[in-house]
Design a protein around this motif. Structure first.
Motif, PDB file in Angstrom:
ATOM      1  N   THR A  63      50.749 -16.173  -2.869  1.00  0.00           N
ATOM      2  CA  THR A  63      49.709 -16.773  -1.967  1.00  0.00           C
ATOM      3  C   THR A  63      49.992 -18.116  -2.403  1.00  0.00           C
ATOM      4  O   THR A  63      49.345 -19.163  -1.857  1.00  0.00           O
ATOM      5  CB  THR A  63      48.410 -16.424  -2.042  1.00  0.00           C
ATOM      6  OG1 THR A  63      48.000 -16.235  -3.436  1.00  0.00           O
ATOM      7  CG2 THR A  63      48.474 -14.740  -1.478  1.00  0.00           C
ATOM      8  N   ASP A  64      50.785 -18.438  -3.323  1.00  0.00           N
ATOM      9  CA  ASP A  64      50.905 -19.888  -3.869  1.00  0.00           C
ATOM     10  C   ASP A  64      51.421 -20.853  -3.106  1.00  0.00           C
ATOM     11  O   ASP A  64      51.142 -22.031  -3.095  1.00  0.00           O
ATOM     12  CB  ASP A  64      52.079 -19.796  -5.161  1.00  0.00           C
ATOM     13  CG  ASP A  64      51.525 -18.572  -6.052  1.00  0.00           C
ATOM     14  OD1 ASP A  64      50.958 -18.874  -7.229  1.00  0.00           O
ATOM     15  OD2 ASP A  64      51.648 -17.339  -5.840  1.00  0.00           O
ATOM     16  N   GLN A 118      48.745 -17.279  -7.648  1.00  0.00           N
ATOM     17  CA  GLN A 118      49.073 -16.024  -7.843  1.00  0.00           C
ATOM     18  C   GLN A 118      49.931 -15.519  -8.803  1.00  0.00           C
ATOM     19  O   GLN A 118      49.723 -14.712  -9.672  1.00  0.00           O
ATOM     20  CB  GLN A 118      48.932 -15.447  -6.536  1.00  0.00           C
ATOM     21  CG  GLN A 118      48.930 -13.949  -6.573  1.00  0.00           C
ATOM     22  CD  GLN A 118      49.247 -13.267  -5.031  1.00  0.00           C
ATOM     23  OE1 GLN A 118      50.181 -13.838  -4.694  1.00  0.00           O
ATOM     24  NE2 GLN A 118      48.689 -11.930  -4.725  1.00  0.00           N
TER      25      GLN A 118
END
Length: 261
Positions: A210-211, A223
């Protein structure tokens, strides 16, 4: 110094045969003798190690002409090295200092790095278009300028488009940010932590944990890529590190296929 050594004013160490003994590396010193005979430096243009050794001898024996010849060849080698290690890429987002910093983030052993544009957001911003364009490509770079004025992106070492969905991904993949493009750059390199699924390689746009999510929803939540490379700017990692805000919108995006030798 050699002239002073053999001027007769100083004792000379000799071997059993009566030959003058000079305690230096014989292979390197032979180039000194060649220069004294010919006034020319006979060394392969790309042999930087040997040129440096001869330069040490020139400085030790105070031979100005040889020292000048060595330094001239060193400058030529430096220019050649700089050229070979530059990023060959046409980007409307990255400034020259940004390209220089990005090059330092990529593997050091690479030379003749070519970044070929395969997609820009001018051609479309849909996930399906990204998926179709990047499928089978790897490694690749994605560069984004967001509505926060931050410039950031990722180097993806994995080949995109294989079946399987989420995978841990290559530890060579990393995220980068140069901060606000209207200010002095502050390069940040975020590396894979070594745990967690780092990339979704099937479809739905680009998902690096989710970075960094692009060509889909647009957000940045640390993350997986949570290891800050200390060779670049040191930061306290949070949702705003990459793009200036956790939620952002792209103003322009570029995707490049990367090759090197």
């Amino acid at each position: 110094m050699l002239a002073a050594m053999f001027s007769g004013r100083h004792p000379i160490t000799r071997d059993l045969a009566g030959n003058a003994f000079i305690d230096r590396n014989g292979a390197t010193f032979s180039h000194v003798l060649d220069f004294l005979h010919t006034g020319k430096l006979f060394v392969a243009k790309d042999d930087e190690v040997l040129v440096r050794r001869i330069l040490e001898e020139a400085e030790y024996f105070q031979i100005d002409g040889l020292e000048h010849a060595c330094k001239k060849q060193m400058k030529q080698l430096e220019k050649q090295s700089t050229f070979l290690n530059e990023l060959d890429m046409q980007s409307t987002i990255l400034s020259a200092p940004m390209k220089k910093s990005l090059r330092k983030m990529l593997p050091g052993g690479w030379r003749n790095i070519k970044c070929h544009t395969i997609l820009t957001s001018a051609a479309g911003t849909e996930a399906a278009q990204f998926d179709n364009t990047v499928k089978g490509v790897g490694p690749f770079l994605i560069v984004i300028r967001a509505n926060t004025n931050f410039v950031f992106g990722a180097y993806v070492a994995d080949t995109f488009g294989a079946p399987g969905g989420w995978i841990p991904g290559s530890l060579e993949t990393f995220l980068f940010s140069f901060g606000d493009c209207n200010a002095a750059i502050h390069p940040v390199k975020l590396c894979h932590s070594g745990s967690g699924n780092g990339i979704h390689i099937s479809s739905c746009g680009l998902h690096l944990g989710t970075d960094l999510v692009a060509f889909c929803s647009h957000r940045s939540t640390p993350q997986v890529y949570t290891t800050v490379d200390p060779l670049f700017s040191s930061v306290t990692l949070n949702d705003t590190t990459l793009a200036g805000r956790g939620e952002w919108q792209p103003l322009f995006t570029e995707v490049f296929a990367v090759s090197h030798s």
